[in-house]
Every structure is written in structure tokens, then in C-alpha cells.
Design a protein around this motif. Structure first.
Motif, PDB file in Angstrom:
ATOM      1  N   PRO A  10      55.385   4.933  76.933  1.00  0.00           N
ATOM      2  CA  PRO A  10      56.865   5.080  76.227  1.00  0.00           C
ATOM      3  C   PRO A  10      56.605   6.737  76.875  1.00  0.00           C
ATOM      4  CG  PRO A  10      54.569   6.440  75.377  1.00  0.00           C
ATOM      5  CD  PRO A  10      53.840   5.310  76.452  1.00  0.00           C
ATOM      6  N   ASP A  11      57.884   7.126  76.650  1.00  0.00           N
ATOM      7  CA  ASP A  11      58.757   8.407  76.907  1.00  0.00           C
ATOM      8  C   ASP A  11      58.723   9.514  76.827  1.00  0.00           C
ATOM      9  OD1 ASP A  11      60.459  10.604  77.905  1.00  0.00           O
ATOM     10  OD2 ASP A  11      61.706   9.489  77.690  1.00  0.00           O
ATOM     11  N   LEU A  12      57.317  10.491  78.109  1.00  0.00           N
ATOM     12  CA  LEU A  12      56.154  11.078  77.920  1.00  0.00           C
ATOM     13  C   LEU A  12      56.861  12.472  76.980  1.00  0.00           C
ATOM     14  CD1 LEU A  12      53.413   9.991  79.651  1.00  0.00           C
ATOM     15  CD2 LEU A  12      53.734   9.713  77.084  1.00  0.00           C
ATOM     16  N   GLY A  13      58.740  12.542  77.025  1.00  0.00           N
ATOM     17  CA  GLY A  13      59.325  13.371  77.314  1.00  0.00           C
ATOM     18  C   GLY A  13      59.853  14.201  78.275  1.00  0.00           C
ATOM     19  N   GLU A  14      61.650  14.634  77.642  1.00  0.00           N
ATOM     20  CA  GLU A  14      62.249  15.078  79.560  1.00  0.00           C
ATOM     21  C   GLU A  14      62.634  13.574  79.645  1.00  0.00           C
ATOM     22  OE1 GLU A  14      62.768  18.582  80.091  1.00  0.00           O
ATOM     23  OE2 GLU A  14      61.707  18.219  77.884  1.00  0.00           O
ATOM     24  N   GLY A  15      62.909  13.094  79.679  1.00  0.00           N
ATOM     25  CA  GLY A  15      63.571  11.787  79.762  1.00  0.00           C
ATOM     26  C   GLY A  15      62.927  10.914  81.539  1.00  0.00           C
ATOM     27  N   LEU A  16      61.374  11.240  81.523  1.00  0.00           N
ATOM     28  CA  LEU A  16      60.640  10.956  82.960  1.00  0.00           C
ATOM     29  C   LEU A  16      60.830   9.384  83.119  1.00  0.00           C
ATOM     30  CD1 LEU A  16      57.765  13.505  81.974  1.00  0.00           C
ATOM     31  CD2 LEU A  16      59.390  13.600  83.880  1.00  0.00           C
ATOM     32  N   THR A  17      60.602   8.228  84.026  1.00  0.00           N
ATOM     33  CA  THR A  17      61.157   7.663  83.675  1.00  0.00           C
ATOM     34  C   THR A  17      59.675   6.329  84.266  1.00  0.00           C
ATOM     35  OG1 THR A  17      62.210   7.582  86.179  1.00  0.00           O
ATOM     36  CG2 THR A  17      63.392   7.842  84.645  1.00  0.00           C
ATOM     37  N   THR A  43      52.057  12.703  85.012  1.00  0.00           N
ATOM     38  CA  THR A  43      53.596  12.260  84.522  1.00  0.00           C
ATOM     39  C   THR A  43      54.418  13.115  85.529  1.00  0.00           C
ATOM     40  OG1 THR A  43      54.616  13.759  82.776  1.00  0.00           O
ATOM     41  CG2 THR A  43      53.273  11.961  83.212  1.00  0.00           C
ATOM     42  N   ALA A  44      55.507  13.751  85.990  1.00  0.00           N
ATOM     43  CA  ALA A  44      55.716  14.968  86.648  1.00  0.00           C
ATOM     44  C   ALA A  44      55.610  15.572  85.960  1.00  0.00           C
ATOM     45  CB  ALA A  44      57.198  14.373  87.630  1.00  0.00           C
ATOM     46  N   LYS A  45      55.333  16.504  85.236  1.00  0.00           N
ATOM     47  CA  LYS A  45      55.239  17.269  84.430  1.00  0.00           C
ATOM     48  C   LYS A  45      53.380  17.804  84.081  1.00  0.00           C
ATOM     49  CE  LYS A  45      59.947  17.709  83.726  1.00  0.00           C
ATOM     50  NZ  LYS A  45      60.948  19.227  83.781  1.00  0.00           N
ATOM     51  N   SER A  46      53.067  16.916  83.950  1.00  0.00           N
ATOM     52  CA  SER A  46      51.669  17.449  83.197  1.00  0.00           C
ATOM     53  C   SER A  46      50.700  16.414  83.220  1.00  0.00           C
ATOM     54  CB  SER A  46      51.601  18.558  81.984  1.00  0.00           C
ATOM     55  OG  SER A  46      51.980  17.256  80.942  1.00  0.00           O
ATOM     56  N   PRO A 381      55.829  19.227  78.360  1.00  0.00           N
ATOM     57  CA  PRO A 381      57.594  19.391  79.291  1.00  0.00           C
ATOM     58  C   PRO A 381      58.181  20.333  79.157  1.00  0.00           C
ATOM     59  CG  PRO A 381      56.535  17.267  78.400  1.00  0.00           C
ATOM     60  CD  PRO A 381      55.751  17.970  78.336  1.00  0.00           C
ATOM     61  N   ALA A 382      57.792  20.748  78.169  1.00  0.00           N
ATOM     62  CA  ALA A 382      58.605  22.398  77.236  1.00  0.00           C
ATOM     63  C   ALA A 382      57.829  23.641  78.096  1.00  0.00           C
ATOM     64  CB  ALA A 382      58.668  22.433  76.364  1.00  0.00           C
ATOM     65  N   GLU A 383      56.786  23.855  78.244  1.00  0.00           N
ATOM     66  CA  GLU A 383      56.357  24.503  79.125  1.00  0.00           C
ATOM     67  C   GLU A 383      56.942  25.088  80.605  1.00  0.00           C
ATOM     68  OE1 GLU A 383      52.108  26.002  75.837  1.00  0.00           O
ATOM     69  OE2 GLU A 383      52.252  23.812  77.443  1.00  0.00           O
ATOM     70  N   LEU A 384      56.732  23.530  81.041  1.00  0.00           N
ATOM     71  CA  LEU A 384      57.410  23.404  82.556  1.00  0.00           C
ATOM     72  C   LEU A 384      58.417  23.174  82.737  1.00  0.00           C
ATOM     73  CD1 LEU A 384      54.949  21.010  83.723  1.00  0.00           C
ATOM     74  CD2 LEU A 384      54.428  23.885  83.909  1.00  0.00           C
ATOM     75  N   GLY A 385      59.800  23.207  81.423  1.00  0.00           N
ATOM     76  CA  GLY A 385      60.595  23.167  82.327  1.00  0.00           C
ATOM     77  C   GLY A 385      61.966  23.980  81.361  1.00  0.00           C
ATOM     78  N   SER A 386      61.171  24.832  80.864  1.00  0.00           N
ATOM     79  CA  SER A 386      61.931  25.982  79.817  1.00  0.00           C
ATOM     80  C   SER A 386      62.576  26.963  80.519  1.00  0.00           C
ATOM     81  CB  SER A 386      61.732  26.304  78.943  1.00  0.00           C
ATOM     82  OG  SER A 386      60.529  25.985  78.744  1.00  0.00           O
ATOM     83  N   GLY A 387      62.885  26.974  82.006  1.00  0.00           N
ATOM     84  CA  GLY A 387      62.784  28.966  82.694  1.00  0.00           C
ATOM     85  C   GLY A 387      64.080  28.532  82.797  1.00  0.00           C
ATOM     86  N   SER A 388      64.445  30.330  82.853  1.00  0.00           N
ATOM     87  CA  SER A 388      65.606  30.319  83.193  1.00  0.00           C
ATOM     88  C   SER A 388      65.851  31.688  84.403  1.00  0.00           C
ATOM     89  CB  SER A 388      66.351  31.332  82.044  1.00  0.00           C
ATOM     90  OG  SER A 388      65.517  32.783  81.812  1.00  0.00           O
TER      91      SER A 388
END
Length: 473
Positions: A10-17, A43-46, A381-388
Motif C-alpha cells: 500500500p501507499d504508506l503515506g506522503e505519496g511514496l511510490t 520508506t524514504a521517511k521511516s 511521515p507527518a512527524e518527518l515532513g511537516s516542518g516550516s
């Protein structure tokens, strides 16, 4: 007879392919339940555990540890509960083999991009993984040869388990070199015969003749050791490490940052003596609940971003009504503060959400929690990809400064060097003080040097006079 149910990655989040299969948590023939973890994938995230949506008997594991699997491709096949009785293991075998054969035919038609034996198939995204040209195009393989492959697969099954050979390329390699698969002991999961097993069987022949499949390689140096020597330097090659997972994501993000963001860097030396003394006093009063220095600096950073919000933005490119591209600067109501954390899997940047609303103690607790999570490989993915905006404490590595690369698509990153004793002029007198260096790298599209310098000076002043600044926060 019931057919096995095929569960696709499945898609594990953040549109990872894609994801790398790290480890199987089940084996062929195991009874599993719904939501039972069946595999660990990176994944590329975790690193995540993938649960099964089906209950039943594991019939086929579509891959081996180390493979990169595309989202949407088969991961595992499960024979549903009650579909097969105690005396029907042969039916499981035939169904599993049929599933494997069907997957093969689907891959031949469209190309899956899956890496079954280290090559991959046409149609996958990214750089092709095929290291050698095929002996002949797949489209030229006759139906009779396909049927022969399927019969060979059935003949070399492990009774009651997965077929001993899944990959048609492995079977074809064995057939072309006269290797009897029935005589081989597979080194893969459940006795699966892998490419390396066939290569080991035909290795003696390589000493006397050049195999036909080797002739398809691009021409290179004739030396027998050419495969272990770098052509440009002439040095021996000690290792080859695939760029994948976290390292692949970091490389892509950093390359994009360098190519898209016109960055500039400003820096300043700061007398951190007062901050160090403040923390020491707090620790003496309460040894068990004292924020770290990074938490205090994080608090100063969030306050500085409120005063200089241009650095807490993002540039977004959109299409206009005429089909052309236009850009806009998107400002945020709040700060998600990312911080760099070194892990065994590489540099990770988790973010403290709504950091501007937290005290120094709360920031310290969240920084410690997220650091533990990413080092365990369990960050979402939210913890790793939501910084500003990102804060990077490279002082822990014993260095003073760094011109950091902005964490795309953010527009700024603040680096903090080590705090060391240095000579410093205080009230006209030379003294030994605790000094650190702050380095700000910023996107010149969103602000100019005046704004960047103002923000950097605000954080520096807060470190030098923490009591007065904290009283206003």
C-alpha cells in the motif's frame, strides 16, 4: 477451490511510490490473523511494519529482504481461512504456483518495476535497475517456453510451501546454462532458489568459457579484475552501497534545494555565558526537570520567527489561467520547528508541531521524544515532513560552523556550533567566555539581508541576555 488473496504494497503515506523490504515477519505456511504485522519495510521517511488485511495461510512471499518494491505490486498471497483442509496442501502448492505464474505474465505485459533478482523489469519508475542486457526481448519468448517454465516451477516446488523458483529470469538462466534446478538448494526464504544460487552452479564454466549472457554486457576493460577496479582512478573498489531509503530521500531533497533555492548565509559569534549559567542554576534547583540548551535556543528561534515571519514561509509554484507558472509566498499561522537528529539510518529532521506555543520545558520534552522515535525508525511521515523552519545543532559533532543546506521546501535553517571557552572583551576587559557561532542560511527570494540579519541578531541577543528575553515570552 478458493484462490489466494493477493495483498499489494500500500501507499504508506506522503505519496511514496516505493519501499525497501527489510525483513519478513512471517514465513510460507504460517497461519496469520488480520492486522498481524507481516513485513518490515523502509520508506524514504521511516521504517514501518506492514499489517495483513487477510487471515489465513501464507502462500507466497513476493520478494526477499533488500528488494525495492513499488507501491501497488504484490507483497504477499494468503489462502483464506477454511479454504483449504488439512489434507489439501497440494492445492495450496498449485494455487501458489499459479499466482506466481500470473504475476510473471502481468510483469511481461506491462513491466512491474519490481526487483525480483536484482534486475527489475521495464515500466518501473526512476533509473532502470537492469545491469545486463537480456539475451533476447521478453516479447519474443514463445508460449511453449512460458508453459515449460511453469512446469519447471511446479517440478521444483518445496512440498507444502512456496515454489522453489519464482523468478522466470532465474529459471531461464538455469536452462540456458544447463543447470538442473532440482539439484540446487535455494538460499532464499523457504528454500527459494535465487540468482546467486544459479550463478554459483555455473561458476566453474566461467573459468573455461565466457557465458553467452556475459557477452551482452557493455564493452569494458579486458582485465579479469576490471569489475573490481575503478576505471577513472585505477583504484580497487572496496564496496558498492546502493543509494536508497533515507539516504536516497536526503540526496534527492538536498539536490533539489541546491538547484531551486538561491541561498545566502550570514553568521555571528555569540557570548552564551549567561545562558549556560542560567541553565546551571535551574539544574541546581531541579536536577530532574531542566531543559537542555537546545530547548532554550528553540524557544528563542520561535520568538524570532514571530518577529520576522518571512523566514517561516514557503514558496509555491502554481499554474495560471494561461498555462504559465506563477509563484507565491505562503505564510503560516504558527511554527513547526524541525531539528536535525543523527540516527543509524542517516540524518533525520523531525518537527515539533506548533512549537511557538510551547515553553522551553515542553520543547525539551518533545525534542527528546522525537529524537527517540526517529532513532527507533518509528517516526510517521507527518512527524518527518511537516516542518516550516529547521534548527540544526551541529555543535554536538565538535564543529564550530557550517553553511547548511536548506531543508526544501523550507526557506531557512539556523545552525548552532559548539560552545567553547574563548577570549572575549567584556566592559573593555579581556575575559574567558562561553562562545558559540550561529549560522543562518536563508532563501534570498523571500527576504533580504536586513531581515535575515535582524532575525539572527534577535536570537543572538536572546542567548546573550536570556533572562530579559524569557521574561517577555
Amino acid at each position: 477451490m478458493s484462490e489466494p488473496k493477493v495483498f499489494r504494497l500500500p501507499d504508506l503515506g506522503e505519496g511514496l511510490t516505493e519501499a525497501e523490504l527489510v525483513n519478513w515477519l512471517v514465513s510460507v505456511g504460517d497461519e496469520i490473523r488480520v492486522d498481524q504485522p507481516i513485513a518490515e519495510v523502509e520508506t524514504a521517511k521511516s521504517m514501518v511494519e506492514v499489517p495483513s488485511p487477510y487471515a489465513g495461510t501464507v502462500a507466497v512471499l513476493h520478494g526477499e529482504p533488500g528488494q525495492t518494491l513499488d507501491v501497488g505490486k504484490p507483497l504477499i498471497s494468503v489462502m483464506p481461512v477454511g479454504a483449504v483442509g488439512a489434507n489439501s496442501t497440494a492445492a495450496v502448492d498449485e494455487s501458489a504456483a499459479a499466482v506466481a505464474a500470473e504475476v510473471y505474465r502481468e510483469e511481461e505485459k506491462a513491466g512491474s518495476g519490481n526487483v525480483l533478482i536484482g534486475y527489475g523489469t521495464p515500466g518501473g519508475h526512476g533509473v532502470a535497475r537492469r545491469s545486463r542486457a537480456p539475451k533476447r526481448p521478453v516479447a519474443q519468448v514463445s508460449e511453449a517456453e512460458k508453459a515449460a517454465d511453469d512446469l519447471l516451477l511446479m517440478r521444483t516446488r518445496v512440498p507444502g510451501k512456496l515454489g522453489a523458483v519464482i523468478s522466470p529470469l532465474v529459471r531461464r538462466m538455469a536452462r540456458d546454462h544447463g543447470v538442473d534446478l532440482g539439484e540446487l538448494q535455494g538460499s532464499g526464504t523457504s528454500g527459494l532458489i535465487m540468482r546467486r544460487d544459479v550463478e554459483a552452479a555455473i561458476k566453474p564454466a566461467r573459468d573455461t568459457e565466457e557465458p553467452e549472457w556475459r557477452l551482452a554486457e557493455p564493452p569494458g576493460p579486458a582485465s579479469p579484475a576490471a569489475g573490481n577496479t575503478d576505471a577513472r582512478t585505477g583504484l580497487g573498489i572496496s564496496a558498492r552501497t546502493p543509494v536508497r531509503g533515507v539516504r536516497k530521500a536526503v540526496a534527492a531533497n538536498m539536490s533539489r534545494s541546491r538547484s531551486e533555492i538561491p541561498e545566502a548565509t550570514v553568521w555571528v559569534d555569540v557570548d552564551a555565558t549567561a545562558l549556560v549559567e542560567l541553565r546551571a542554576a535551574l539544574k541546581k534547583a531541579d536536577p530532574h526537570d531542566t531543559p537542555g540548551l537546545l530547548a532554550f535556543i528553540a524557544r528563542f528561534v520561535t520568538a524570532g520567527l514571530k518577529k520576522f515571519p518571512e523566514l517561516n514561509t514557503r514558496i509555491v509554484t502554481t499554474e495560471d489561467t494561461t498555462g504559465g507558472a506563477s509563484q507565491e509566498i505562503v505564510a503560516f499561522d504558527g511554527v513547526n520547528l524541525g531539528f536535525a537528529a543523527q540516527t543509524d539510518r542517516g540524518l533525520m529532521v523531525p518537527s515539533v508541531r506548533n512549537a511557538d506555543k510551547l515553553s522551553a520545558r515542553e520543547l525539551d520534552a518533545e525534542i527528546r521524544r522525537l529524537t527517540a522515535v526517529v532513532r527507533e525508525g518509528k517516526a510517521t511521515p507527518a512527524e518527518l515532513g511537516s516542518g516550516s523552519f529547521t534548527l540544526n545543532n551541529y555543535g554536538v559533532f565538535g564543529v564550530d560552523g557550517s553553511a547548511a543546506i536548506i531543508n526544501h521546501p523550507e526557506v531557512g535553517i539556523l545552525g548552532v556550533g559548539r560552545i567553547i571557552d574563548k577570549p572575549w572583551v567584556v566592559d573593555g576587559e579581556l575575559a574567558v567566555r562561553k562562545v558559540t557561532e550561529l549560522t543562518l542560511t536563508f532563501d534570498h527570494r523571500v527576504c533580504d539581508g536586513g531581515t535575515a540579519g535582524g532575525f539572527l541578531r534577535f536570537v543572538a541577543d536572546a542567548i546573550e541576555n536570556p533572562g530579559s528575553v524569557l521574561a517577555d515570552l
